[in-house]
Enzyme design. Structure first.
Site, PDB file in Angstrom:
ATOM      1  CG  HIS A  28      48.864  63.319  81.561  1.00  0.00           C
ATOM      2  ND1 HIS A  28      49.903  63.532  82.388  1.00  0.00           N
ATOM      3  CD2 HIS A  28      49.242  64.608  80.700  1.00  0.00           C
ATOM      4  CE1 HIS A  28      50.460  64.731  82.299  1.00  0.00           C
ATOM      5  NE2 HIS A  28      50.297  65.476  81.316  1.00  0.00           N
ATOM      6  CG  ASP A  29      44.049  56.929  80.040  1.00  0.00           C
ATOM      7  OD1 ASP A  29      44.707  56.133  80.678  1.00  0.00           O
ATOM      8  OD2 ASP A  29      42.880  56.541  79.568  1.00  0.00           O
ATOM      9  CG  ASP A  43      44.620  51.627  78.570  1.00  0.00           C
ATOM     10  OD1 ASP A  43      44.897  52.619  79.383  1.00  0.00           O
ATOM     11  OD2 ASP A  43      45.470  50.817  78.399  1.00  0.00           O
ATOM     12  CG  HIS A  58      50.244  74.033  77.267  1.00  0.00           C
ATOM     13  ND1 HIS A  58      51.433  73.718  76.717  1.00  0.00           N
ATOM     14  CD2 HIS A  58      49.748  72.912  77.830  1.00  0.00           C
ATOM     15  CE1 HIS A  58      51.638  72.677  77.129  1.00  0.00           C
ATOM     16  NE2 HIS A  58      50.818  72.058  77.894  1.00  0.00           N
ATOM     17  CB  THR A  59      44.834  78.332  75.332  1.00  0.00           C
ATOM     18  OG1 THR A  59      44.258  79.687  75.351  1.00  0.00           O
ATOM     19  CG2 THR A  59      43.532  77.425  75.179  1.00  0.00           C
ATOM     20  CG  ASP A  91      46.260  82.022  77.450  1.00  0.00           C
ATOM     21  OD1 ASP A  91      45.814  82.162  78.284  1.00  0.00           O
ATOM     22  OD2 ASP A  91      45.885  81.481  76.376  1.00  0.00           O
ATOM     23  CG  ASP A 138      41.964  83.050  74.156  1.00  0.00           C
ATOM     24  OD1 ASP A 138      42.946  82.574  74.574  1.00  0.00           O
ATOM     25  OD2 ASP A 138      41.731  84.416  74.839  1.00  0.00           O
TER      26      ASP A 138
END
Length: 350
Positions: free
Chosen positions: A105-106, A125, A231-232, A249, A256
């Protein structure tokens, strides 16, 4: 570089339709240092973005020797993060998950299109913390706890916030069993100027919009397929509040490839797994599907780890215009954990 990493790093993907990778930041104006050359090679996918170099023994923190060694303080930060990111079962925990998300997100708040129009700011930054305003954007909900921790680390160790955020994201990934040991480069410049809004992906966006958004960050569909695999280890809390805490998951503490399988509906899908709409549409898009299916297939772990490390190196340097002046400190990271007993158990370390 081992043979497998070298093969993957140099692998040609003629069917994915990606444009050739490009240099970013000050590297576009010239490569003037050995580190700049290494990073350029990684960005152009001719050198591995992973390294297993270890054995570094730092001088005592606070001594003149430590102050003269750029990587010294990062060894001590690494030790603190190892304690913070590992759960009692050996899996990575909620602090690690939040650190990975914070890094995204940065760094993700930068666009080549905006930079070309004179708005070359945002990116990696530290402004997600330093601006005091970005954290109040809806897409950054849930990052308050990890921001509190990085503020403490910055106050304790007196390093740059931009570097600290990206170091934490890379450290968090290798803290997860099976995660890649992505190479670490420090020397970013901090900024308190709030990054442009609207540059992070929407969970309900169409595949076309998601791919365009990332291509404007110089990130190809191929690399997007690798990055979304983070997103694992994630859990959603705000997309569907009735299912707050549900993972994406069945093994959210392990790095994984089960995420790739379960998103497309292959293999058992525990009821607790919550599939994000944006992941589902990307998995089906022909520009992403080839890589997605390869990550989900046999030997997908090694392929994904190298592709993720390369793609995240690029992401972590968006908006950075002093790449030639950076220092590699990969040697301070903990070693990778290429296997893990009980990896398929649905267990979430807090």
């Amino acid at each position: 570089m081992n043979d497998l990493s070298k093969r993957i790093a140099q692998e040609d993907h003629p069917d994915d339709g990606d444009s050739p990778p490009v240099l970013i930041g000050d590297l576009k104006e010239g490569i003037t240092t050995p580190v700049g050359q290494i990073i350029a090679n990684i960005l152009l996918k001719t050198e591995s973005a992973q390294s297993q170099v270890t054995g570094y023994l730092p001088p005592l923190l606070g001594t003149d020797k430590c102050k003269k060694d750029t990587c010294c303080v990062w060894w001590y930060i690494s030790a603190a993060m190892t304690l913070a990111f590992k759960g009692p079962s050996g899996r990575c925990n909620k602090n690690a998950r939040q650190a990975i998300r914070l890094g995204f997100h940065d760094a993700g708040t930068w666009s080549q299109k905006l930079a070309d129009s004179g708005q070359d700011y945002g990116g990696a930054d530290g402004s997600i913390v330093l601006s005091g305003t970005e954290i109040h954007r809806a897409e950054n909900n849930g990052l308050q706890d990890i921001i509190g921790k990085v503020k403490v680390w910055q106050k304790t160790f007196k390093v740059g916030m931009a570097d600290l955020i990206q170091f934490a994201a890379i450290h968090a990934v290798v803290s997860c069993p099976l995660g890649p040991r992505t190479r670490v480069f420090v020397g970013r410049q901090d900024s308190s100027r709030a990054a442009p809004d609207g540059l992070l992906p929407d969970v309900n966006a169409k595949a076309d919009d998601l791919i365009k958004l990332f291509e404007e960050k110089t990130i190809s569909p191929h690399d997007l397929a690798a990055l979304v695999g983070a997103h694992t280890t994630s859990q959603q809390f705000f997309v569907n509040k009735n299912r707050a805490g549900d993972p994406q998951d069945g093994t959210p503490g392990v790095w994984d490839t089960l995420f790739y399988n379960q998103t497309i509906g292959t293999g058992p899908l525990p009821k607790k797994v919550f599939r994000l709409p944006s992941d589902i549409v990307l998995a089906k898009d022909p520009r992403v599907k080839l890589e997605w299916d390869q990550f989900a297939g046999p030997n997908g772990q090694n392929h994904w780890n190298e592709d993720y490390a390369q793609a995240y190196t690029r992401l972590s340097l968006l908006g950075v215009n002093n790449i030639n002046g950076m220092t590699e400190c990969t040697k301070v990271l903990p070693g990778a954990q290429p296997s893990f007993k009980g990896a398929l158990e649905l267990l979430i370390d807090q």
